[in-house]
Design a protein around this motif. Structure first.
Motif, PDB file in Angstrom:
ATOM      1  N   ARG A  46       0.831  -1.204   0.000  1.00  0.00           N
ATOM      2  CA  ARG A  46       0.000   0.000   0.000  1.00  0.00           C
ATOM      3  C   ARG A  46       0.867   1.257   0.000  1.00  0.00           C
ATOM      4  N   ARG A  47       1.941   1.219   0.774  1.00  0.00           N
ATOM      5  CA  ARG A  47       2.834   2.384   0.820  1.00  0.00           C
ATOM      6  C   ARG A  47       3.507   2.603  -0.525  1.00  0.00           C
ATOM      7  N   GLU A  48       3.915   1.518  -1.167  1.00  0.00           N
ATOM      8  CA  GLU A  48       4.527   1.656  -2.488  1.00  0.00           C
ATOM      9  C   GLU A  48       3.530   2.197  -3.502  1.00  0.00           C
ATOM     10  N   ALA A  49       2.278   1.725  -3.425  1.00  0.00           N
ATOM     11  CA  ALA A  49       1.242   2.217  -4.323  1.00  0.00           C
ATOM     12  C   ALA A  49       0.972   3.700  -4.089  1.00  0.00           C
ATOM     13  N   THR A  50       0.988   4.120  -2.821  1.00  0.00           N
ATOM     14  CA  THR A  50       0.780   5.537  -2.506  1.00  0.00           C
ATOM     15  C   THR A  50       1.897   6.390  -3.086  1.00  0.00           C
ATOM     16  N   GLU A  51       3.130   5.935  -2.906  1.00  0.00           N
ATOM     17  CA  GLU A  51       4.263   6.683  -3.443  1.00  0.00           C
ATOM     18  C   GLU A  51       4.186   6.761  -4.963  1.00  0.00           C
ATOM     19  N   ARG A  52       3.830   5.643  -5.588  1.00  0.00           N
ATOM     20  CA  ARG A  52       3.731   5.609  -7.043  1.00  0.00           C
ATOM     21  C   ARG A  52       2.659   6.597  -7.540  1.00  0.00           C
ATOM     22  N   THR A  53       1.524   6.609  -6.846  1.00  0.00           N
ATOM     23  CA  THR A  53       0.436   7.507  -7.238  1.00  0.00           C
ATOM     24  C   THR A  53       0.853   8.967  -7.104  1.00  0.00           C
ATOM     25  N   LEU A  54       1.508   9.303  -6.006  1.00  0.00           N
ATOM     26  CA  LEU A  54       1.942  10.680  -5.789  1.00  0.00           C
ATOM     27  C   LEU A  54       2.948  11.119  -6.843  1.00  0.00           C
ATOM     28  N   ARG A  55       3.881  10.246  -7.183  1.00  0.00           N
ATOM     29  CA  ARG A  55       4.890  10.612  -8.182  1.00  0.00           C
ATOM     30  C   ARG A  55       4.264  10.787  -9.565  1.00  0.00           C
ATOM     31  N   VAL A 150       6.551   9.399   2.272  1.00  0.00           N
ATOM     32  CA  VAL A 150       5.985   8.061   2.474  1.00  0.00           C
ATOM     33  C   VAL A 150       7.058   7.127   3.024  1.00  0.00           C
ATOM     34  N   GLY A 151       8.261   7.207   2.489  1.00  0.00           N
ATOM     35  CA  GLY A 151       9.359   6.366   2.960  1.00  0.00           C
ATOM     36  C   GLY A 151      10.219   7.035   4.008  1.00  0.00           C
ATOM     37  N   HIS A 152      10.056   8.369   4.174  1.00  0.00           N
ATOM     38  CA  HIS A 152      10.823   9.125   5.161  1.00  0.00           C
ATOM     39  C   HIS A 152       9.854   9.915   6.032  1.00  0.00           C
ATOM     40  N   PRO A 153       9.060   9.236   6.860  1.00  0.00           N
ATOM     41  CA  PRO A 153       8.060   9.958   7.662  1.00  0.00           C
ATOM     42  C   PRO A 153       8.674  10.971   8.610  1.00  0.00           C
ATOM     43  N   GLU A 154       9.977  10.840   8.879  1.00  0.00           N
ATOM     44  CA  GLU A 154      10.617  11.798   9.781  1.00  0.00           C
ATOM     45  C   GLU A 154      10.624  13.207   9.211  1.00  0.00           C
ATOM     46  N   LEU A 155      10.484  13.333   7.879  1.00  0.00           N
ATOM     47  CA  LEU A 155      10.460  14.659   7.268  1.00  0.00           C
ATOM     48  C   LEU A 155       9.262  15.474   7.744  1.00  0.00           C
ATOM     49  N   LEU A 156       8.146  14.807   7.996  1.00  0.00           N
ATOM     50  CA  LEU A 156       6.935  15.506   8.425  1.00  0.00           C
ATOM     51  C   LEU A 156       6.773  15.510   9.933  1.00  0.00           C
TER      52      LEU A 156
END
Length: 484
Positions: A46-55, A150-156
């Motif tokens: 799901r996380r990979e799909a979210t990242e793909r959609t955003l990009r 998505v892969g670096h939640p520490e940014l937010l």
């Protein structure tokens, strides 16, 4: 382009992140070339799909922004078209209506915004007048930041970086400066840079598009729309102005080898030799017992930004952004001096500036007409806009997402354009986010040995013909100019 650290403790497993859908495996396509990190929270698919959609959404918005910009420039150019002025003398009322409609289109907030081109655009930017295309481009950059998060939640979740993102994309320039100064004061420059590194290009591009400096707009547009910028995005200083001091025809002098050079057992041997060479201007050429050749090219060294070695600061900038340099010419002379015969099979391996330099060799038609460049391995190098002269050349790019150096050409972790689907891209996160530590050849070497085992094996399989005994080798010291 930061000099190597000679030793590093074995790395622990990397922080989990979804593999980028835009990193190509050995055969290209959508499988990530980076290591497959296991997620301990949430659904990885799901996380990979979210990242793909955003990009993908970011890429679509970037294309729309580019199109809006073209329409804006065309519309504003029509206002000064002499044919329209000539028509105005014959039909003043219809011409007045046309001028009114055009002016409304390029100035009204509900239209294209302040969408003039050329000098009016620069003047408008200086007083804070914005355009529709610019805001669409910034929205695309925000989506790219969200994809990285998505892969670096520490940014937010990190107070500093989250406030910085809001300030930059919210066009609060004074607040941006205060937040950056506070982060540097509290954490030090290295820690502050490391925290922002995965989204550095997106943050800089958004700031360039939204601030009142008209000279960095072009760099912001280039980064946002997947083109190579011809200036740095902070102040808008042109690349050629920065690199004009990197001059010379290039020269190579044979010198004694340092201790610790090895024969070839794979990519670890290549990078181990580069670590042994250091960053004082030396390169290594080896002829293998099967008649193939390997070129080892280290990155930039410490010291003055301009010296007599191509491995200096201005040389690093030139190799990253341009296609020719004293480093490239000196490498070609070292290869000729070593006696590499015409048509020989050659593998080029480089770290940091060295990776950019060997890619410049690989995209030189004259060099590739003389030698058969079969493989290029670039580690921690800004090479995204370089293209090999021979389409059959196999390229591996290995980058750490907290290493800011590979992003200096304008493409960072948040990139949403699949520039090289045929490359083998390893884009990963090292457990230590500290820069410049994470850029050192020692860290990359340790990560390929301990973390990226599947990726190392895939690269070694491609380089199978370059493993074996060394028939002869020679170290050369490179110079910008021939000695008098």
């Amino acid at each position: 382009m930061i000099p190597a650290e000679n030793s590093v403790p074995p790395a622990s497993p990397p922080a989990s992140r979804p593999a980028s859908p835009y990193a190509a495996g050995p055969q290209g396509g959508e499988h990530a070339g980076g290591c497959e990190h296991h997620h301990h929270d949430g659904d990885p698919a799901r996380r990979e799909a979210t990242e793909r959609t955003l990009r993908r959404a970011a890429a679509e918005l970037a294309a729309i922004a580019d199109r809006v910009r073209v329409i804006s420039e065309r519309t504003s150019a029509t206002l000064t078209d002499p044919r329209l002025a000539k028509h105005a003398t014959a039909r003043p009322w219809s011409a007045a209506e046309a001028y009114t409609a055009l002016l409304r289109a390029v100035t009204h907030p509900h239209g294209l915004g302040f969408a003039f081109g050329g000098l009016p655009a620069r003047l408008g930017g200086m007083v804070g007048l914005e355009s529709l295309g610019r805001h669409v481009a910034v929205t695309s950059l925000r989506l790219r930041i969200a994809a990285v998060a998505v892969g670096h939640p520490e940014l937010l979740t990190d107070p500093g970086t989250s406030r910085l993102i809001d300030a930059v994309t919210g066009d609060r320039d004074i607040a941006t400066g205060k937040i950056m100064r506070a982060m540097i004061s509290e954490r030090g420059a290295s820690e502050a840079m490391s925290a922002v590194a995965p989204i550095a290009m997106e943050v800089l591009a958004a700031r360039a598009l939204l601030d009142e400096n008209p000279f960095n707009d072009g760099a912001g547009w280039a980064i946002a729309t997947g083109r190579q910028p011809d200036a740095e995005p902070l102040f808008g200083l042109a690349t050629r102005a920065i690199t004009r001091w990197d001059r010379g025809e290039g020269a190579a002098t044979a010198v004694a080898p340092p201790p610790g050079l090895a024969g070839h057992g794979g990519v670890l041997s290549f990078l181990g030799n580069i670590a042994a060479l250091g960053t004082d201007g030396r390169v290594l050429l080896q002829e293998l017992d099967n008649g193939r050749y390997v070129v080892h090219a280290p990155g930039m060294g410490f010291g003055r930004p301009i010296n007599d070695s191509p491995q200096d600061f201005v040389g690093a900038g030139r190799n990253a952004m341009l296609g020719d340099s004293p480093y490239v010419r000196a490498l070609a002379k070292a290869i000729a001096a070593f006696g590499v015969p015409q048509g020989a099979h050659v593998a080029l391996v480089g770290h940091s500036e060295g990776g950019a330099a060997v890619m410049n060799l690989a995209q030189n038609p004259a060099f590739c007409a003389r030698y058969h460049v079969t493989h290029v391995v670039a580690v921690g190098s800004p090479i995204d806009f370089k293209v090999c002269a021979d389409p059959a050349t196999w390229v591996a790019s290995i980058t750490n997402q907290h290493d800011i150096v590979p992003a200096l050409d304008g493409v960072g972790t948040g990139g949403c354009f699949d520039l090289h689907p045929d490359w083998y891209v390893v884009d990963y996160t090292h457990p230590s986010h500290r820069f410049p530590h994470c850029h050192s050849i020692a860290v990359y070497l340790a990560d390929l040995r301990d973390l990226l085992t599947a990726e190392r094996q895939a690269i070694d399989a491609e380089l199978a013909a370059y493993q074996g005994g060394v028939a002869r080798g020679q170290v050369y010291r490179l110079h910008d100019k021939e000695a008098r």
